[in-house]
Design an enzyme around this catalytic site. Sequence first.
Site, PDB file in Angstrom:
ATOM      1  N   ASP A  56      -2.268  -6.268   2.917  1.00 49.74           N
ATOM      2  CA  ASP A  56      -2.199  -5.209   1.910  1.00 49.74           C
ATOM      3  C   ASP A  56      -3.360  -4.218   2.032  1.00 49.74           C
ATOM      4  O   ASP A  56      -4.414  -4.532   2.580  1.00 49.74           O
ATOM      5  CB  ASP A  56      -2.273  -5.810   0.503  1.00 49.74           C
ATOM      6  CG  ASP A  56      -1.018  -6.562   0.110  1.00 49.74           C
ATOM      7  OD1 ASP A  56      -0.149  -6.785   0.970  1.00 49.74           O
ATOM      8  OD2 ASP A  56      -0.923  -6.935  -1.076  1.00 49.74           O
ATOM      9  N   HIS A 107       2.942   0.012  -1.019  1.00 50.58           N
ATOM     10  CA  HIS A 107       1.960  -0.628  -1.914  1.00 50.58           C
ATOM     11  C   HIS A 107       1.386   0.418  -2.881  1.00 50.58           C
ATOM     12  O   HIS A 107       0.237   0.300  -3.296  1.00 50.58           O
ATOM     13  CB  HIS A 107       0.867  -1.281  -1.069  1.00 50.58           C
ATOM     14  CG  HIS A 107      -0.006  -2.272  -1.794  1.00 50.58           C
ATOM     15  ND1 HIS A 107       0.476  -3.245  -2.633  1.00 50.58           N
ATOM     16  CD2 HIS A 107      -1.363  -2.452  -1.787  1.00 50.58           C
ATOM     17  CE1 HIS A 107      -0.534  -3.972  -3.111  1.00 50.58           C
ATOM     18  NE2 HIS A 107      -1.660  -3.503  -2.620  1.00 50.58           N
ATOM     19  N   HIS A 111      -2.940   2.757  -5.473  1.00 50.06           N
ATOM     20  CA  HIS A 111      -3.313   1.400  -5.860  1.00 50.06           C
ATOM     21  C   HIS A 111      -3.727   1.266  -7.332  1.00 50.06           C
ATOM     22  O   HIS A 111      -4.727   0.607  -7.651  1.00 50.06           O
ATOM     23  CB  HIS A 111      -4.443   0.886  -4.950  1.00 50.06           C
ATOM     24  CG  HIS A 111      -4.454  -0.613  -4.799  1.00 50.06           C
ATOM     25  ND1 HIS A 111      -5.190  -1.436  -5.635  1.00 50.06           N
ATOM     26  CD2 HIS A 111      -3.841  -1.440  -3.934  1.00 50.06           C
ATOM     27  CE1 HIS A 111      -5.020  -2.700  -5.260  1.00 50.06           C
ATOM     28  NE2 HIS A 111      -4.197  -2.732  -4.236  1.00 50.06           N
ATOM     29  N   HIS A 202      -5.492  -9.059   3.578  1.00 51.03           N
ATOM     30  CA  HIS A 202      -5.758  -7.632   3.381  1.00 51.03           C
ATOM     31  C   HIS A 202      -6.371  -7.014   4.637  1.00 51.03           C
ATOM     32  O   HIS A 202      -7.394  -7.516   5.121  1.00 51.03           O
ATOM     33  CB  HIS A 202      -6.719  -7.415   2.209  1.00 51.03           C
ATOM     34  CG  HIS A 202      -6.145  -7.818   0.891  1.00 51.03           C
ATOM     35  ND1 HIS A 202      -6.059  -9.126   0.500  1.00 51.03           N
ATOM     36  CD2 HIS A 202      -5.611  -7.076  -0.112  1.00 51.03           C
ATOM     37  CE1 HIS A 202      -5.492  -9.182  -0.707  1.00 51.03           C
ATOM     38  NE2 HIS A 202      -5.219  -7.949  -1.105  1.00 51.03           N
TER      39      HIS A 202
HETATM   40 NI    NI Z   1      -3.594  -4.273  -3.019  1.00 47.33          NI
END
Ligand code: NI
Length: 250
Positions: A56, A107, A111, A202
Amino acid sequence: MPADVVTGGGAAVAGSALAAGAAFIYYACSVPTSQILGRALVRGPRASRQVVLTFDDGPAEPFTGQILDVLRRHHVPATFFCCGKNVARLPEVARRAADEGHTLGNHTWSHPLLYFKGRRRIEDEIDRTQEAIERAAGRAPMIFRPPYGVRWFGLFPVLRSRGLTDVQWSDTGYDWKTKHDGRAIARLALAKLKPGAVILLHDGREPLEPGAVDASTTVAALPAIIEGARRMGLEFVPIDRFLAGTRTHP
Ligand code: NI
């Protein structure tokens, strides 16, 4: 019974109803595995011995490129849930991931935590990211992961109308915690790893500024996670394999 006692009892009942309601909403929106606001993919079939790796918050250089190098060396397909603003900054990195056979997911653009966000804001975050990824990689995503895993009312109708499936996770190396080095991340990711797992890692570190991102511990952990999972007899597969029957839109 004196009136103030009755009132007190009523307030206590109302108070505990409020607390229960808040706990319910917290569970529905914030627990990564919850299915209350809408159907989400959390894991694949346990019988399959297949697992999925997801990254991510990127792209973020040099880390996304380094992760792509490790994945290529080990012949592992993965999924990248990208932030649109990062794709707009580094379109060639998103393109490389897609060209090397990885799956790109949405995503959001910036954010945000989706708590209390209106439908227009949610649509904007999702649509700008769909467009940025399509521009960079030639294809708009079919999957979405909300920042911090947090869903909010109004999200799922937007996902459905865009043909997006919410993908959460069932396993993680907690790589966003700065106290963990690569070895700790690998140990945590492997400790409870099960067949069908969707593993969260991530390649970026939202909400940090690009210059402050350091995903080097994730890069360091990755070979040990891949080798450890394979020693357990698990196979890394593209996320498509887990999506059959979950997709809410053709
Ligand atoms: Ni995230």
